[in-house]
Design a protein around this motif. Structure first.
Motif, PDB file in Angstrom:
ATOM      1  N   LEU A  98      36.965 -16.865  -6.800  1.00 27.46           N
ATOM      2  CA  LEU A  98      38.398 -16.693  -6.473  1.00 27.46           C
ATOM      3  C   LEU A  98      39.155 -18.005  -6.869  1.00 27.46           C
ATOM      4  CD1 LEU A  98      38.139 -15.781  -2.843  1.00 27.46           C
ATOM      5  CD2 LEU A  98      37.957 -14.153  -4.491  1.00 27.46           C
ATOM      6  N   THR A  99      40.351 -17.235  -7.231  1.00 26.29           N
ATOM      7  CA  THR A  99      41.425 -18.258  -7.841  1.00 26.29           C
ATOM      8  C   THR A  99      41.785 -19.245  -6.898  1.00 26.29           C
ATOM      9  OG1 THR A  99      43.478 -16.923  -7.328  1.00 26.29           O
ATOM     10  CG2 THR A  99      42.225 -16.617  -9.401  1.00 26.29           C
ATOM     11  N   ILE A 100      42.295 -20.333  -7.041  1.00 23.81           N
ATOM     12  CA  ILE A 100      42.702 -21.264  -6.023  1.00 23.81           C
ATOM     13  C   ILE A 100      43.884 -20.694  -5.329  1.00 23.81           C
ATOM     14  CG2 ILE A 100      44.354 -23.356  -5.905  1.00 23.81           C
ATOM     15  CD1 ILE A 100      43.086 -24.468  -8.674  1.00 23.81           C
ATOM     16  N   GLU A 101      44.799 -19.942  -5.756  1.00 19.32           N
ATOM     17  CA  GLU A 101      45.611 -19.330  -5.060  1.00 19.32           C
ATOM     18  C   GLU A 101      45.077 -18.305  -3.894  1.00 19.32           C
ATOM     19  OE1 GLU A 101      48.316 -16.860  -7.500  1.00 19.32           O
ATOM     20  OE2 GLU A 101      50.105 -18.023  -6.404  1.00 19.32           O
ATOM     21  N   SER A 121      53.899 -22.215   2.249  1.00 15.82           N
ATOM     22  CA  SER A 121      52.768 -23.214   2.563  1.00 15.82           C
ATOM     23  C   SER A 121      51.811 -23.458   1.395  1.00 15.82           C
ATOM     24  CB  SER A 121      51.998 -22.671   3.597  1.00 15.82           C
ATOM     25  OG  SER A 121      52.729 -22.891   4.752  1.00 15.82           O
ATOM     26  N   ILE A 122      51.883 -22.286   0.964  1.00 20.91           N
ATOM     27  CA  ILE A 122      50.602 -22.407  -0.447  1.00 20.91           C
ATOM     28  C   ILE A 122      51.609 -23.120  -1.622  1.00 20.91           C
ATOM     29  CG2 ILE A 122      49.602 -20.975  -2.461  1.00 20.91           C
ATOM     30  CD1 ILE A 122      49.088 -18.648  -0.124  1.00 20.91           C
ATOM     31  N   GLU A 123      52.781 -22.751  -1.601  1.00 19.71           N
ATOM     32  CA  GLU A 123      53.580 -23.602  -2.889  1.00 19.71           C
ATOM     33  C   GLU A 123      53.336 -25.176  -2.375  1.00 19.71           C
ATOM     34  OE1 GLU A 123      54.407 -22.523  -5.613  1.00 19.71           O
ATOM     35  OE2 GLU A 123      53.537 -20.622  -4.975  1.00 19.71           O
ATOM     36  N   LYS A 124      53.516 -25.420  -1.178  1.00 18.25           N
ATOM     37  CA  LYS A 124      53.506 -27.061  -0.971  1.00 18.25           C
ATOM     38  C   LYS A 124      52.514 -27.484  -1.141  1.00 18.25           C
ATOM     39  CE  LYS A 124      55.102 -29.558   3.291  1.00 18.25           C
ATOM     40  NZ  LYS A 124      55.334 -29.529   4.710  1.00 18.25           N
ATOM     41  N   VAL A 125      51.136 -26.882  -0.557  1.00 15.94           N
ATOM     42  CA  VAL A 125      50.104 -27.739  -0.907  1.00 15.94           C
ATOM     43  C   VAL A 125      49.481 -27.876  -2.238  1.00 15.94           C
ATOM     44  CG1 VAL A 125      49.219 -27.187   1.638  1.00 15.94           C
ATOM     45  CG2 VAL A 125      48.406 -25.569  -0.214  1.00 15.94           C
ATOM     46  N   LEU A 126      49.913 -26.602  -2.878  1.00 14.51           N
ATOM     47  CA  LEU A 126      49.562 -26.558  -4.459  1.00 14.51           C
ATOM     48  C   LEU A 126      50.264 -27.633  -5.274  1.00 14.51           C
ATOM     49  CD1 LEU A 126      49.812 -22.683  -5.533  1.00 14.51           C
ATOM     50  CD2 LEU A 126      47.781 -24.163  -5.647  1.00 14.51           C
ATOM     51  N   ASP A 127      51.443 -28.002  -4.783  1.00 13.33           N
ATOM     52  CA  ASP A 127      52.364 -29.136  -5.528  1.00 13.33           C
ATOM     53  C   ASP A 127      51.572 -30.386  -4.940  1.00 13.33           C
ATOM     54  OD1 ASP A 127      54.051 -27.944  -6.887  1.00 13.33           O
ATOM     55  OD2 ASP A 127      55.611 -27.931  -5.344  1.00 13.33           O
ATOM     56  N   LEU A 128      51.395 -30.572  -3.625  1.00 12.26           N
ATOM     57  CA  LEU A 128      50.812 -32.027  -3.132  1.00 12.26           C
ATOM     58  C   LEU A 128      49.568 -32.152  -3.637  1.00 12.26           C
ATOM     59  CD1 LEU A 128      51.044 -31.864   0.918  1.00 12.26           C
ATOM     60  CD2 LEU A 128      51.308 -33.749  -0.806  1.00 12.26           C
ATOM     61  N   ALA A 129      48.696 -31.050  -3.984  1.00 12.40           N
ATOM     62  CA  ALA A 129      47.144 -31.498  -4.426  1.00 12.40           C
ATOM     63  C   ALA A 129      47.512 -31.570  -6.132  1.00 12.40           C
ATOM     64  CB  ALA A 129      46.328 -30.452  -4.046  1.00 12.40           C
ATOM     65  N   GLY A 130      48.587 -31.451  -6.679  1.00  7.10           N
ATOM     66  CA  GLY A 130      48.734 -31.616  -8.135  1.00  7.10           C
ATOM     67  C   GLY A 130      48.001 -30.041  -8.718  1.00  7.10           C
ATOM     68  N   LEU A 131      47.945 -28.976  -8.072  1.00  9.69           N
ATOM     69  CA  LEU A 131      47.163 -27.700  -8.653  1.00  9.69           C
ATOM     70  C   LEU A 131      48.023 -26.942  -9.014  1.00  9.69           C
ATOM     71  CD1 LEU A 131      44.391 -27.739  -5.860  1.00  9.69           C
ATOM     72  CD2 LEU A 131      44.117 -28.375  -8.471  1.00  9.69           C
ATOM     73  N   ASP A 133      49.962 -25.659 -11.591  1.00 10.79           N
ATOM     74  CA  ASP A 133      49.803 -25.228 -12.894  1.00 10.79           C
ATOM     75  C   ASP A 133      48.264 -24.563 -12.916  1.00 10.79           C
ATOM     76  OD1 ASP A 133      49.004 -27.384 -12.864  1.00 10.79           O
ATOM     77  OD2 ASP A 133      49.229 -28.120 -14.840  1.00 10.79           O
ATOM     78  N   ARG A 134      47.545 -24.659 -12.146  1.00 16.16           N
ATOM     79  CA  ARG A 134      46.307 -23.873 -12.204  1.00 16.16           C
ATOM     80  C   ARG A 134      45.818 -22.972 -10.977  1.00 16.16           C
ATOM     81  NH1 ARG A 134      42.790 -28.020 -14.907  1.00 16.16           N
ATOM     82  NH2 ARG A 134      44.327 -29.872 -14.990  1.00 16.16           N
ATOM     83  N   ARG A 135      46.992 -22.462 -10.604  1.00 15.83           N
ATOM     84  CA  ARG A 135      47.056 -21.663  -9.448  1.00 15.83           C
ATOM     85  C   ARG A 135      45.991 -20.489  -9.783  1.00 15.83           C
ATOM     86  NH1 ARG A 135      52.247 -20.330  -7.440  1.00 15.83           N
ATOM     87  NH2 ARG A 135      52.855 -22.453  -8.276  1.00 15.83           N
ATOM     88  N   LYS A 136      46.021 -19.796 -10.934  1.00  9.63           N
ATOM     89  CA  LYS A 136      45.366 -18.736 -11.164  1.00  9.63           C
ATOM     90  C   LYS A 136      43.967 -18.962 -11.633  1.00  9.63           C
ATOM     91  CE  LYS A 136      49.082 -15.916 -10.987  1.00  9.63           C
ATOM     92  NZ  LYS A 136      49.297 -15.312  -9.541  1.00  9.63           N
ATOM     93  N   THR A 137      43.607 -20.356 -11.915  1.00 15.46           N
ATOM     94  CA  THR A 137      42.065 -20.821 -12.423  1.00 15.46           C
ATOM     95  C   THR A 137      41.159 -20.389 -11.262  1.00 15.46           C
ATOM     96  OG1 THR A 137      43.077 -22.386 -13.392  1.00 15.46           O
ATOM     97  CG2 THR A 137      40.671 -22.469 -13.050  1.00 15.46           C
TER      98      THR A 137
END
Ligand SMILES: Nc1ncnc2c1ncn2[C@@H]1O[C@H](COP(=O)(O)OP(=O)(O)O)[C@@H](O)[C@H]1O
Ligand SMILES: [Mg+2]
Length: 332
Positions: A98-101, A121-131, A133-137
């Protein structure tokens, strides 16, 4: 942020398991402790000490044999309490394909987040964890360090007040570890309480406010890290060896301790200012001053002391450390 309160309180918390060959094993043995809101509490002990079992108890994943605990001022069986807790398990297996997102979306649904709230919430934790730009990985394409960040992002999806992290840095390279520590500190700055299982003493030194040492299921010491690691007032002066009492006696008047070993004399002064008094005495002894160092209590010595007092050897992250065969298998 609310004022200081107790986020975890255990009272003689105990978990006894049957041993495969017969008999019983106290994985957690009458542990009583209090974790305050907003602190990073390092829960440290060798493999098999009972760290993971403690977290499982706190999360209600296993029942105590005896003893009680309170979490966020209530009972873990209450939904409102569980919603305020984040958990990063020891051996997580994020859906590799699965992708990170998608992983975060799944956990968001688990917590009952809907629509825009979940997206936010997803945006927030992606930002917090520095992820971000990789959400689709896909998770399987990430380094171990980034996978741990996905784990942390997952544990943050419900914006918890209390985080239970089970050895988040194990298996990471030094860079990955530093990165993770920074992230944990930023969570602390946001006011979150962090209960951190680790067997790595540098975690303790670098990010913890207090440390509890677990040995064979028993909490053998709890202390403020600053009190253990903080530089003491005094200094240690290293000089060429002095063996003659004629020279040592006047030094004894100034020094709090003198020790000659390994071809050097180590002179402890309880005040750096006393170096001035020492210099002429060294000159008389014809001993050259080699170095002056701030006195420090080494964390590792503290741990060894704490654990040895129970008649057991501290293994921790030292090379060649013994594994008790509990299946963790990660040693430094
Ligand atoms: N479900 C279980 N059944 C029996 N013994 C267990 C179980 N879980 C853990 N143990 C034992 O309890 C002790 C503590 O384990 P654990 O909490 O995983 O330690 P740590 O996380 O500090 O490495 C170990 O000796 C382990 O083998
Ligand atoms: Mg464990």
């Amino acid at each position: 942020m609310a004022g200081m309160s107790v986020h975890i309180r255990t009272d003689r918390l105990t978990k006894i398991y049957p041993k495969p060959g017969g008999g019983t094993l106290a994985a957690v043995d009458e542990v009583s402790m209090e974790i305050n809101s907003g602190e990073v509490f390092a829960y440290v002990g060798p493999n098999g000490a009972g760290k993971t079992t403690t977290i499982k108890l706190l999360l209600g994943l296993t029942k105590p044999t005896s003893g009680t605990f309170e979490i966020l001022g209530g009972d873990i069986s209450e939904r409102e309490i569980r919603q305020r807790i984040g958990f990063l398990p020891e051996d997580h297996n994020y859906f590799a394909y699965l992708t990170i997102e998608t992983v975060l979306d799944f956990y968001g649904r688990l917590f009952g987040l809907i629509g825009r709230d979940r997206k936010k919430s997803i945006e927030k934790v992606l930002d917090l964890a520095g992820l971000a730009d990789r959400r689709k990985t896909k998770v399987k394409h990430l380094s171990k360090g980034l996978q741990q960040r996905v784990g942390l992002a997952q544990s943050l999806i419900n914006d918890p007040d209390l985080l239970l992290l089970d050895e988040p840095a194990s298996g990471l390279d030094p860079l990955g570890q530093a990165d993770l520590r920074k992230l944990i500190l930023s969570l602390k700055e946001m006011g979150k309480t962090i209960f951190l299982n680790t067997h790595d003493l540098s975690d303790v030194e670098k990010i913890a406010d207090r440390v509890g040492i677990l040995d064979n299921g028993e909490l053998v010491a709890v202390n403020r890290v600053a009190d253990i690691c903080g530089a003491k007032e005094g200094v240690i002066v290293k000089t060429e060896p002095i063996r003659d009492d004629e020279y040592l006696d006047p030094i004894r008047v100034v020094a709090s301790k003198i020790d000659t070993r390994d071809g050097f004399t180590f002179i402890e002064l309880d005040d750096e200012g006393k170096v001035v008094q020492l210099i002429p005495l060294l000159k008389k002894a014809q001993s050259k001053l080699i170095s002056v160092e701030q006195q420090r209590v080494h964390l590792e010595d503290y741990f060894k002391g704490a654990v040895r007092s129970k008649g057991d050897s501290w293994v921790g992250p030292l090379p060649g450390s013994e594994n008790d065969g509990s299946g963790g298998g990660v040693t430094g």
